[in-house]
Enzyme design. Structure first.
Site, PDB file in Angstrom:
ATOM      1  N   ARG A   1       0.893  -1.220   0.082  1.00  0.00           N
ATOM      2  CA  ARG A   1      -0.126   0.051   0.005  1.00  0.00           C
ATOM      3  C   ARG A   1       0.805   1.278   0.221  1.00  0.00           C
ATOM      4  O   ARG A   1       1.026   1.932  -1.034  1.00  0.00           O
ATOM      5  CB  ARG A   1      -0.900   0.039   1.155  1.00  0.00           C
ATOM      6  CG  ARG A   1      -2.314   1.089   1.117  1.00  0.00           C
ATOM      7  CD  ARG A   1      -1.659   2.511   1.421  1.00  0.00           C
ATOM      8  NE  ARG A   1      -1.420   2.485   2.905  1.00  0.00           N
ATOM      9  CZ  ARG A   1      -0.690   3.472   3.472  1.00  0.00           C
ATOM     10  NH1 ARG A   1      -0.559   4.606   2.742  1.00  0.00           N
ATOM     11  NH2 ARG A   1      -0.323   3.652   4.797  1.00  0.00           N
ATOM     12  N   ASP A   2       1.737   1.538   0.915  1.00  0.00           N
ATOM     13  CA  ASP A   2       2.613   2.565   1.202  1.00  0.00           C
ATOM     14  C   ASP A   2       3.675   2.537  -0.116  1.00  0.00           C
ATOM     15  O   ASP A   2       3.904   3.605  -0.492  1.00  0.00           O
ATOM     16  CB  ASP A   2       3.244   2.849   2.593  1.00  0.00           C
ATOM     17  CG  ASP A   2       3.282   3.990   2.942  1.00  0.00           C
ATOM     18  OD1 ASP A   2       3.272   5.119   2.114  1.00  0.00           O
ATOM     19  OD2 ASP A   2       3.184   4.389   4.072  1.00  0.00           O
TER      20      ASP A   2
ATOM     21  N   HIS B   1       3.445   4.528  -3.467  1.00  0.00           N
ATOM     22  CA  HIS B   1       3.629   5.777  -3.864  1.00  0.00           C
ATOM     23  C   HIS B   1       4.871   5.953  -4.618  1.00  0.00           C
ATOM     24  O   HIS B   1       5.091   6.884  -5.406  1.00  0.00           O
ATOM     25  CB  HIS B   1       3.832   6.645  -2.446  1.00  0.00           C
ATOM     26  CG  HIS B   1       2.631   6.829  -1.559  1.00  0.00           C
ATOM     27  ND1 HIS B   1       1.718   7.688  -2.142  1.00  0.00           N
ATOM     28  CD2 HIS B   1       2.334   6.526  -0.568  1.00  0.00           C
ATOM     29  CE1 HIS B   1       0.734   7.950  -1.161  1.00  0.00           C
ATOM     30  NE2 HIS B   1       1.015   7.075  -0.274  1.00  0.00           N
TER      31      HIS B   1
ATOM     32  N   SER C   1       4.430  11.020   9.112  1.00  0.00           N
ATOM     33  CA  SER C   1       4.003  11.098   7.726  1.00  0.00           C
ATOM     34  C   SER C   1       5.143  11.776   6.887  1.00  0.00           C
ATOM     35  O   SER C   1       5.315  11.597   5.909  1.00  0.00           O
ATOM     36  CB  SER C   1       2.893  11.805   7.561  1.00  0.00           C
ATOM     37  OG  SER C   1       1.868  11.341   8.235  1.00  0.00           O
TER      38      SER C   1
ATOM     39  N   HIS D   1       3.952   4.483  12.894  1.00  0.00           N
ATOM     40  CA  HIS D   1       4.297   4.319  11.359  1.00  0.00           C
ATOM     41  C   HIS D   1       5.296   5.095  11.129  1.00  0.00           C
ATOM     42  O   HIS D   1       5.176   6.471  11.317  1.00  0.00           O
ATOM     43  CB  HIS D   1       2.910   4.500  10.655  1.00  0.00           C
ATOM     44  CG  HIS D   1       3.105   4.340   9.115  1.00  0.00           C
ATOM     45  ND1 HIS D   1       2.853   3.558   8.469  1.00  0.00           N
ATOM     46  CD2 HIS D   1       3.465   5.402   8.400  1.00  0.00           C
ATOM     47  CE1 HIS D   1       2.972   3.705   6.995  1.00  0.00           C
ATOM     48  NE2 HIS D   1       3.527   5.019   6.914  1.00  0.00           N
TER      49      HIS D   1
END
EC number: 4.1.3.39
Length: 336
Positions: free
Chosen positions: A12-13, A16, A166, A193
């Site tokens: 998922r990440d 990017h 983030s 995270h």
């Protein structure tokens, strides 16, 4: 040893880093390898989560439905996780993901906008899925504010709550203070995270576990936006040496990381100059490609764009602000 649950958002990440172009074969191959390693939760989807495939932030190579069904079929031991940002995804997207067998669903909101998660957490509670809430861009809020909003999320029904670094902005002391405040305010598992803009993601993750986080994220080879995420195959043995049990098979984990490097990414992420600037400025790493592209066209310094975006406290989903900042800096340059 204390137990820590590892979540793996490589599928998922990591999207990017390849403009959301992972295909079904790659998704299946990595999911099978992660499952063999007994990684507890494997997260899949468009980089911005359910429903986010679009011209604005990038169209995925395959649909949400195909991503979810492909990974679900590949997992025998691991649970499947998904992520959603309110505004991109909807309650219908959540229900569809649960229908595809999603076990763990995370709702991501800005660090001080927890109320946006309330309706979606209600949906998850009614559907019986494990519901998490993560506070994004957490460097923009104080430890006390994060603790307050984490407690609100638990009140809305979140069964785990925590923070995303983030922009890769934190140092270990920052993480210790924030995770400690959240852990003292809630009686649910706490999530961390990390991103690696300043090369601190593994150290920050260990600091999080030591401060009370019970769920830690990491990606194979750090696969993710900009400088990437916490490098999973480094994180797990470092946690184990630090006294935290993960239940993950190290050799199989290393095999999964090798496969990811071969089949998912052109090259592993590096802590490049622009990623360092992004971390220092406190700007979401996912802006990197767009900032560099637009700055190059306009003939302005991309580093200036990042620091201006940081001054304006830009957050994920505000990609249009990059256009405004580049235009303003270009106009100033023309005047001078």
């Amino acid at each position: 040893m204390s137990d820590v649950v590892i979540h793996d958002p490589t599928l998922r990440d990591g999207q990017h880093a390849v403009r959301h172009q992972l295909g079904a074969v790659a998704l299946r191959r990595y999911a099978e390898a992660a499952d063999t390693a007994r990684i507890p939760v494997v997260e899949v989807g468009h980089g911005n989560g359910l429903g986010a495939s679009s011209l604005q932030v990038g169209q995925a190579a395959v649909s949400d439905d195909e991503m979810l069904s492909t990974v679900r079929e590949a997992l025998r031991h691991s649970r499947m996780g998904v992520f959603m940002l309110p505004g991109w995804g909807t309650s219908d997207d959540l229900r569809r993901a649960i229908g595809h067998g999603a076990d763990v669903v995370r709702i991501g909101v800005h660090a001080t906008e927890t109320s946006l998660a309330e309706r979606h957490l209600d949906v998850l509670r009614e559907a019986g899925a494990e519901a998490h809430c993560v506070l994004m861009m957490s460097h923009m809020a104080s430890p006390g504010e994060l603790a307050e909003h984490a407690a609100r999320a638990v009140g809305y029904g979140a069964q785990a709550v925590g923070i995303m670094d983030s922009a890769g902005h934190f140092l270990p002391a920052d993480v210790t203070e924030r995770i400690g405040a959240i852990a003292a305010a809630v009686d649910t598992p706490v999530i961390f995270h990390g991103h690696d803009n300043l090369g601190m993601a593994v150290a920050n993750s260990v600091a999080a576990a030591q401060a009370g986080a019970g769920i830690i994220d990491g990606c194979a080879r750090g696969f993710g936006a900009g400088a990437g995420n916490t490098q999973l195959e480094v994180l797990v043995p470092v946690l184990e040496r630090s006294g935290f049990a993960t239940g993950i098979d190290l050799y199989a984990l290393l095999d999964a990381a090798d496969l990811a490097e071969r089949e998912l990414m052109p090259a592993p992420p590096v802590t490049a100059s622009m990623s360092i600037v992004s971390g220092l400025a406190g700007v979401f790493s996912g802006f990197k490609h767009r900032v560099v592209e637009l700055s190059g066209r306009a003939g302005v310094d991309a580093r200036d764009v990042f620091f201006e975006l940081g001054r304006r406290q830009a957050i994920a989903g505000q990609e249009d602000l990059i256009v405004d900042v580049v235009a303003e800096l270009s106009a100033r340059r023309a005047v001078t």
